[in-house]
Design a protein around this motif. Sequence first.
Motif, PDB file in Angstrom:
ATOM      1  N   TYR A 216      54.742  18.334 -10.766  1.00 21.69           N
ATOM      2  CA  TYR A 216      53.900  18.341  -9.570  1.00 21.69           C
ATOM      3  C   TYR A 216      52.458  17.963  -9.909  1.00 21.69           C
ATOM      4  O   TYR A 216      51.837  17.141  -9.216  1.00 21.69           O
ATOM      5  N   GLU A 217      51.929  18.556 -10.960  1.00 23.22           N
ATOM      6  CA  GLU A 217      50.535  18.304 -11.314  1.00 23.22           C
ATOM      7  C   GLU A 217      50.316  16.854 -11.735  1.00 23.22           C
ATOM      8  O   GLU A 217      49.284  16.251 -11.416  1.00 23.22           O
ATOM      9  N   PHE A 218      51.278  16.279 -12.444  1.00 19.73           N
ATOM     10  CA  PHE A 218      51.162  14.871 -12.834  1.00 19.73           C
ATOM     11  C   PHE A 218      51.152  13.968 -11.604  1.00 19.73           C
ATOM     12  O   PHE A 218      50.317  13.066 -11.486  1.00 19.73           O
ATOM     13  N   LEU A 219      52.074  14.207 -10.672  1.00 11.80           N
ATOM     14  CA  LEU A 219      52.155  13.378  -9.473  1.00 11.80           C
ATOM     15  C   LEU A 219      50.924  13.536  -8.597  1.00 11.80           C
ATOM     16  O   LEU A 219      50.416  12.550  -8.032  1.00 11.80           O
ATOM     17  N   GLU A 220      50.411  14.742  -8.480  1.00  8.94           N
ATOM     18  CA  GLU A 220      49.214  14.972  -7.675  1.00  8.94           C
ATOM     19  C   GLU A 220      47.982  14.322  -8.303  1.00  8.94           C
ATOM     20  O   GLU A 220      47.119  13.793  -7.604  1.00  8.94           O
ATOM     21  N   ALA A 221      47.911  14.345  -9.635  1.00  6.47           N
ATOM     22  CA  ALA A 221      46.792  13.695 -10.313  1.00  6.47           C
ATOM     23  C   ALA A 221      46.827  12.183 -10.117  1.00  6.47           C
ATOM     24  O   ALA A 221      45.778  11.527 -10.102  1.00  6.47           O
ATOM     25  N   GLU A 222      48.027  11.616  -9.954  1.00  7.07           N
ATOM     26  CA  GLU A 222      48.171  10.176  -9.720  1.00  7.07           C
ATOM     27  C   GLU A 222      48.110   9.825  -8.241  1.00  7.07           C
ATOM     28  O   GLU A 222      48.296   8.661  -7.882  1.00  7.07           O
ATOM     29  N   ASP A 223      47.868  10.817  -7.379  1.00  4.74           N
ATOM     30  CA  ASP A 223      47.791  10.615  -5.931  1.00  4.74           C
ATOM     31  C   ASP A 223      49.094  10.024  -5.398  1.00  4.74           C
ATOM     32  O   ASP A 223      49.094   9.122  -4.542  1.00  4.74           O
ATOM     33  N   MET A 224      50.221  10.538  -5.874  1.00  5.23           N
ATOM     34  CA  MET A 224      51.534  10.092  -5.443  1.00  5.23           C
ATOM     35  C   MET A 224      52.138  11.100  -4.468  1.00  5.23           C
ATOM     36  O   MET A 224      52.025  12.318  -4.676  1.00  5.23           O
TER      37      MET A 224
END
Length: 421
Positions: A216-224
């Motif tokens: 979740y944190e990776f995807l949110e950091a990539e604005d996905m």
Amino acid sequence: MITSDGGLLAYRELDDTLTLTDTGSDTLADARTGKNGRHRLAGLLRQSVFGRLAGYEDVNDADRLCRDPAMRWVVGDRAITGSAASASQMGRFETKWLSRPENLAALTNLPGQWIEKVHQRRPPKVIVLDMDSSESPTYGEQEGSAYNGHFGCTCYHPLFVFNQLGDVERCALRFGNVHSANDWRAVLEPVVARYRGTVKRLYFRGDAAFANPEVYEFLEAEDMGYTIRLPANRVLQDKIGYLLKRPVGRPPHEMRRYFASFSYQAQSWKKSRRVVAKVEWHPGELYARVGFVVTNLTRPAERVVTFYNQRGTAEQWIKEGKGAIKWTRLSCRTFAANAVRLQLHALAYNLGNFMRTLAMPKAAEPWSLTSLREKLVKIGAKVVSHGRYVTFHMAEVAVSRQLFADILLLIARLRAPPAPA
């Protein structure tokens, strides 16, 4: 005058139009030291990929394919007047040269480079990435194979990332006993980095195996945007308790579906996130069917569930890879050689899928990859050699003259415009 699998020539035309295998020859290091090499690296790569696309997944098949006129034209250069690579040459190419660490790394990046070339012809505005794992059963003492309790067999456990068109963006072979989400970052991050700043919106879908706060944190950091299935627990069940009570009166004869949306924070999460629940009451069943999806999308709950359910197409593409391309055929002894075979199978799958999505007329759009192989590749052709040219007379058993001409016309339209004078 001899017969051949002439339909391979349409795929060679698509390959030439997009310069796919030429890209591969530029990224792979030629480890050959002799001066009498009969075939260029691009030709050997074509023979590996096109042979798998035609249904010949074993290196031993090269002993027959090296004499096939269509395959000789696919390989090109000296193979046109002589022969393509033999089984021993292909064995050295795949298990010795391509299995070198630098070549295996380049081969892993090659599906993404092919997709970039396709997107140069048809730029997408939105990309949806589906990540899923699968099993490749093993039947010997292959290095890295292990028993997997989920699949109930001794196998490898590869991981795939598809886009919404069915192309394999990236894949990786893993040991058979690893978790479904193991090495997710190593597979997903290069794909996301390739699309960073080039598309308007990037989405991700995954099953419950990827319900991990790090994901979740990776995807949110990539604005996905993402939708990931969330395993049920008592807290989530309590949130929708009012929907889990059986309706008063006689049970209905039709299925009833309800949706709910609420905020939820697990103990391992750093913040609360939106969770969408779907509850279905089916006739004749005592309990409701319940599913939870964690998401950062703001669309209505029903549309979130609909978007997530489209992830099931990735499972269909995996079945096509198994059935049409035979990418579960990983029978080499070493793990590195089997990793090479998986990448070559993925390239063959992508080449077939490019044909299906870019160059098939309306009448052939519903064809599966198996239909493409049986109707377009493995069809008879009579080869007539003249002094200055070679003619392939195709059989019209499955593909008519007009349909084949339409395919070539669609391929020709993909060609890049000529450079200005």
